[in-house]
Design a protein around this motif. Structure first.
Motif, mmCIF file in Angstrom:
data_model
loop_
_atom_site.group_PDB
_atom_site.id
_atom_site.type_symbol
_atom_site.label_atom_id
_atom_site.label_comp_id
_atom_site.label_asym_id
_atom_site.label_seq_id
_atom_site.Cartn_x
_atom_site.Cartn_y
_atom_site.Cartn_z
ATOM 1 N N ALA A 140 -3.653 9.569 -6.819
ATOM 2 C CA ALA A 140 -2.257 9.164 -6.651
ATOM 3 C C ALA A 140 -1.927 9.046 -5.166
ATOM 4 O O ALA A 140 -2.139 9.980 -4.404
ATOM 5 N N LEU A 141 -1.432 7.886 -4.773
ATOM 6 C CA LEU A 141 -1.049 7.676 -3.371
ATOM 7 C C LEU A 141 0.389 8.120 -3.159
ATOM 8 O O LEU A 141 1.258 7.857 -3.981
ATOM 9 N N ASP A 142 0.630 8.752 -2.021
ATOM 10 C CA ASP A 142 2.011 9.087 -1.675
ATOM 11 C C ASP A 142 2.539 8.044 -0.696
ATOM 12 O O ASP A 142 1.823 7.125 -0.292
ATOM 13 N N ASP A 143 3.802 8.148 -0.336
ATOM 14 C CA ASP A 143 4.435 7.147 0.531
ATOM 15 C C ASP A 143 3.749 7.017 1.883
ATOM 16 O O ASP A 143 3.606 5.909 2.414
ATOM 17 N N VAL A 144 3.321 8.118 2.453
ATOM 18 C CA VAL A 144 2.649 8.083 3.753
ATOM 19 C C VAL A 144 1.352 7.277 3.644
ATOM 20 O O VAL A 144 1.068 6.418 4.484
ATOM 21 N N GLU A 145 0.576 7.542 2.605
ATOM 22 C CA GLU A 145 -0.678 6.803 2.427
ATOM 23 C C GLU A 145 -0.421 5.324 2.192
ATOM 24 O O GLU A 145 -1.150 4.477 2.706
ATOM 25 N N ARG A 146 0.603 5.005 1.426
ATOM 26 C CA ARG A 146 0.928 3.592 1.190
ATOM 27 C C ARG A 146 1.274 2.886 2.505
ATOM 28 O O ARG A 146 0.832 1.766 2.751
ATOM 29 N N ARG A 147 2.069 3.539 3.341
ATOM 30 C CA ARG A 147 2.426 2.942 4.632
ATOM 31 C C ARG A 147 1.199 2.785 5.527
ATOM 32 O O ARG A 147 1.052 1.762 6.200
ATOM 33 N N LEU A 148 0.327 3.774 5.544
ATOM 34 C CA LEU A 148 -0.896 3.676 6.347
ATOM 35 C C LEU A 148 -1.794 2.545 5.851
ATOM 36 O O LEU A 148 -2.358 1.792 6.652
ATOM 37 N N LEU A 149 -1.931 2.420 4.551
ATOM 38 C CA LEU A 149 -2.753 1.341 3.999
ATOM 39 C C LEU A 149 -2.154 -0.025 4.304
ATOM 40 O O LEU A 149 -2.881 -0.972 4.631
ATOM 41 N N THR A 150 -0.844 -0.133 4.208
ATOM 42 C CA THR A 150 -0.179 -1.403 4.536
ATOM 43 C C THR A 150 -0.408 -1.760 5.994
ATOM 44 O O THR A 150 -0.736 -2.907 6.328
ATOM 45 N N LYS A 151 -0.252 -0.786 6.884
ATOM 46 C CA LYS A 151 -0.465 -1.022 8.315
ATOM 47 C C LYS A 151 -1.922 -1.399 8.585
ATOM 48 O O LYS A 151 -2.197 -2.332 9.353
ATOM 49 N N ALA A 152 -2.867 -0.700 7.959
ATOM 50 C CA ALA A 152 -4.279 -1.014 8.149
ATOM 51 C C ALA A 152 -4.601 -2.416 7.646
ATOM 52 O O ALA A 152 -5.377 -3.149 8.271
ATOM 53 N N ASP A 153 -3.987 -2.804 6.544
ATOM 54 C CA ASP A 153 -4.202 -4.147 5.999
ATOM 55 C C ASP A 153 -3.680 -5.217 6.959
ATOM 56 O O ASP A 153 -4.357 -6.223 7.207
#
Length: 183
Positions: A140-153
């Motif tokens: 399960a991804l949390d909001d911080v991980e989602r933001r990091l993944l979006t930025k990395a993408d």
């Protein structure tokens, strides 16, 4: 954030019938402990004990002097400094009521000496691999991980978009993409 991650792991442990989980960390393998504690114990061996209920305990081979600093940057759990972290955590587990099954993340890669310390302190307690349980809690991804993944993408796509393949070898192309991503 960390407390929620620990709670997710504890829920997964409960579902798997595990009373506690041990996560080993060292210079090469610090990600799992860092994920749960927001602390990167990358310069020494250590073990994180996550009981099914209650706060985690991080045991490190570093000195007590360094331990006071660690406690100020590690937002959750207790800290123990010992040259024998497996023995210390094994004794803690032995003192807990009804501990019958302890999971170890990546049991096949767990150091033999630490395993011996743990098992000596826990006669009659089953030790199992906890990799699947950890993976379920980690899925399960949390909001911080989602933001990091979006930025990395975004960084990756911008780096790839900047690539000019004309006249470049594969190595030069990869180097250009890496340089663009780093910048």
């Amino acid at each position: 954030m960390c407390k929620e991650r620990v709670r997710r792991l504890q829920a997964a442990m409960t579902a798997a019938g595990q009373d506690a989980m041990i996560l080993y960390t060292n210079f090469i393998r610090s990600a799992a402990v860092s994920y749960l504690t927001a602390f990167s114990p990358y310069w020494a061996d250590g073990m994180l004990l996550v009981p099914r209920e209650g706060e985690p305990v991080f045991a490190t081979t570093l000195s007590k002097r360094v331990g006071s600093w660690i406690q100020t940057v590690k937002p959750i759990g207790d800290l123990v400094a010992s040259p024998t972290p497996g023995t210390v955590l094994g004794k803690r587990l032995a003192e807990m009521a009804n501990v019958r099954r302890v999971a170890i993340l990546e049991l096949d890669k767990f150091p033999g000496g630490l395993f011996d310390e743990l098992s000596a302190a826990l006669p009659g307690v089953g030790i199992v691999d906890g990799s699947e349980t950890f993976a379920q809690a980690r899925a399960a991804l949390d909001d911080v991980e989602r933001r990091l993944l979006t930025k990395a993408d975004i960084i990756a796509l911008q780096a790839l978009d900047s690539l000019d393949l004309i006249g470049r070898s594969l190595g030069e192309a990869v180097g250009a993409v890496e340089k663009a991503a780093r910048l």
